[in-house]
Design a protein around this motif. Sequence first.
Motif, mmCIF file in Angstrom:
data_model
loop_
_atom_site.group_PDB
_atom_site.id
_atom_site.type_symbol
_atom_site.label_atom_id
_atom_site.label_comp_id
_atom_site.label_asym_id
_atom_site.label_seq_id
_atom_site.Cartn_x
_atom_site.Cartn_y
_atom_site.Cartn_z
ATOM 1 N N ALA A 290 -3.831 13.164 -16.509
ATOM 2 C CA ALA A 290 -2.450 13.152 -16.041
ATOM 3 C C ALA A 290 -1.611 12.159 -16.828
ATOM 4 N N THR A 291 -2.213 11.049 -17.239
ATOM 5 C CA THR A 291 -1.561 10.091 -18.119
ATOM 6 C C THR A 291 -2.474 9.910 -19.324
ATOM 7 N N PRO A 292 -1.953 9.343 -20.437
ATOM 8 C CA PRO A 292 -2.791 9.208 -21.625
ATOM 9 C C PRO A 292 -4.084 8.446 -21.378
ATOM 10 N N PHE A 293 -4.125 7.579 -20.384
ATOM 11 C CA PHE A 293 -5.320 6.766 -20.167
ATOM 12 C C PHE A 293 -5.834 6.869 -18.737
ATOM 13 N N GLY A 294 -5.581 7.986 -18.053
ATOM 14 C CA GLY A 294 -6.128 8.185 -16.727
ATOM 15 C C GLY A 294 -5.346 7.482 -15.639
ATOM 16 N N MET A 295 -5.991 7.307 -14.485
ATOM 17 C CA MET A 295 -5.326 6.698 -13.345
ATOM 18 C C MET A 295 -5.025 5.229 -13.599
ATOM 19 N N ALA A 296 -3.792 4.829 -13.323
ATOM 20 C CA ALA A 296 -3.412 3.428 -13.495
ATOM 21 C C ALA A 296 -3.812 2.628 -12.260
ATOM 22 N N PRO A 297 -4.452 1.476 -12.459
ATOM 23 C CA PRO A 297 -4.740 0.609 -11.315
ATOM 24 C C PRO A 297 -3.452 0.155 -10.645
ATOM 25 N N ALA A 298 -3.552 -0.245 -9.379
ATOM 26 C CA ALA A 298 -2.378 -0.725 -8.661
ATOM 27 C C ALA A 298 -1.847 -1.985 -9.333
ATOM 28 N N ARG A 299 -0.589 -2.318 -9.040
ATOM 29 C CA ARG A 299 0.016 -3.489 -9.658
ATOM 30 C C ARG A 299 -0.639 -4.788 -9.189
ATOM 31 N N ASP A 300 -1.174 -4.801 -7.981
ATOM 32 C CA ASP A 300 -1.774 -6.033 -7.486
ATOM 33 C C ASP A 300 -2.684 -5.694 -6.318
ATOM 34 N N ALA A 301 -3.527 -6.649 -5.952
ATOM 35 C CA ALA A 301 -4.393 -6.512 -4.781
ATOM 36 C C ALA A 301 -4.360 -7.841 -4.038
ATOM 37 N N SER A 302 -4.461 -7.768 -2.726
ATOM 38 C CA SER A 302 -4.422 -8.995 -1.920
ATOM 39 C C SER A 302 -5.801 -9.640 -1.878
ATOM 40 N N ASP A 303 -5.843 -10.893 -1.438
ATOM 41 C CA ASP A 303 -7.130 -11.583 -1.290
ATOM 42 C C ASP A 303 -8.023 -10.856 -0.294
ATOM 43 N N ARG A 325 -14.509 4.805 -0.097
ATOM 44 C CA ARG A 325 -14.770 5.364 1.225
ATOM 45 C C ARG A 325 -15.064 4.262 2.243
ATOM 46 N N GLN A 326 -15.910 3.325 1.871
ATOM 47 C CA GLN A 326 -16.320 2.300 2.836
ATOM 48 C C GLN A 326 -15.272 1.201 3.029
ATOM 49 N N SER A 327 -14.473 0.928 2.008
ATOM 50 C CA SER A 327 -13.456 -0.115 2.143
ATOM 51 C C SER A 327 -12.207 0.384 2.852
ATOM 52 N N GLY A 328 -11.957 1.691 2.764
ATOM 53 C CA GLY A 328 -10.740 2.240 3.340
ATOM 54 C C GLY A 328 -9.496 1.920 2.536
ATOM 55 N N LEU A 329 -9.667 1.387 1.325
ATOM 56 C CA LEU A 329 -8.536 1.035 0.474
ATOM 57 C C LEU A 329 -8.167 2.199 -0.438
ATOM 58 N N ALA A 330 -6.954 2.145 -0.959
ATOM 59 C CA ALA A 330 -6.526 3.158 -1.915
ATOM 60 C C ALA A 330 -7.375 3.049 -3.186
ATOM 61 N N PRO A 331 -7.678 4.174 -3.830
ATOM 62 C CA PRO A 331 -8.485 4.112 -5.055
ATOM 63 C C PRO A 331 -7.905 3.167 -6.104
ATOM 64 N N ALA A 332 -6.578 3.152 -6.244
ATOM 65 C CA ALA A 332 -5.956 2.292 -7.255
ATOM 66 C C ALA A 332 -6.185 0.814 -6.947
ATOM 67 N N VAL A 333 -6.227 0.454 -5.663
ATOM 68 C CA VAL A 333 -6.470 -0.939 -5.288
ATOM 69 C C VAL A 333 -7.910 -1.321 -5.624
ATOM 70 N N VAL A 334 -8.844 -0.439 -5.326
ATOM 71 C CA VAL A 334 -10.254 -0.704 -5.659
ATOM 72 C C VAL A 334 -10.419 -0.860 -7.166
#
Length: 357
Positions: A290-303, A325-334
């Motif tokens: 979808a983009t030249p380098f795949g899925m972009a990670p999220a801009r930031d993640a919390s502690d 699946r186990q964290s319940g977080l968005a894939p980009a955050v992981v």
Amino acid sequence: MEDGAARLRLIRTPGVGPVTYRQLLARFGSAGAAIEALPTLARRGGGRPPAVPDERAALREIAAVDALGARHVFLDAPDYPPLLAAIDTAPPAVIVRGDLALANSAPCVALVGARNASAAACRFARGLAHDLAEAGVVVVSGLARGIDTAAHAGALPRTIGVIASGIDIAFPPENAALQEQVACVGLIVAEQPPGTQPLARHFPSRNRIIAGLASGTVVVEAAPRSGSLITARLATEAGREVMAVPGSPLDPRAQGCNLLIREGATLIQNAADVLEQIRPIDPRGVRAPATPFGMAPARDASDRDRGAVVGLLGPVPVTIDELVRQSGLAPAVVLTVLLELEMAGRLERHAGGRVSL
């Protein structure tokens, strides 16, 4: 030149592999911006920033490659081989010498096998490679002794040699003349910078390029535990055809091929059998990210996000999907947390999209 140097600096940075490189460029937009962000990512991951090569080192590599009559081809370049670009671990850059059109304009078949191959197997490989080349196929192999040597010799000039060393190093030494001939009339591909000796850890990486360049892989003769079977496994993981030439059950060098056939590889007796398997595959139909380098990670993640992901990790490799699946977080955050851990030197990536501390 400036962009190429920045990309090379990022590629040669310890801890930055093919997957990480894609994620860094997807998130930060350029290699220069990604390099500037590495210290922050490493600090968030709880470690020290990796040592990034300076610009002079990258410019020296570019000059050395140019002096050898070769050039760098980066992953998002229009002439980067499309089948190779389709695998998840595609090299961020390859160094090529020769006719790159061979990897882009014709069907490619990898032909691999034992270094200590029998005379009969070498003769078969040479004849098979010749017949495939006559039919318009480009034969890809690793310029090793035995089957690889026979494959290149039979297919000349329609052949691609993928080496585990720098573009200027011939291994084994007795294949120096053959490697030069392939470079002059075919194509040589290397991932390592010039001057790099062929270390043991480089060969599995070389094998993934062989499998990635080809629509299918043919194993002519191989022991049960061999680099040729690694290439066949990598071809399977990439969704490519795997074919094998049967051999006598009394010959240990044929056990690997017979095992592949038992597990579902296509039995090959001649070039027509190979052509039947690869003809339906059209390189123009390769999936595009979808983009030249795949899925972009999220801009930031919390502690809290970091704690959740790190708490699920351990020394045993686990899939990223399972972490999501186990964290319940968005894939980009992981992905962001994993990227930070990797830049801190705390994460190891494994085959099949698995990771561990």
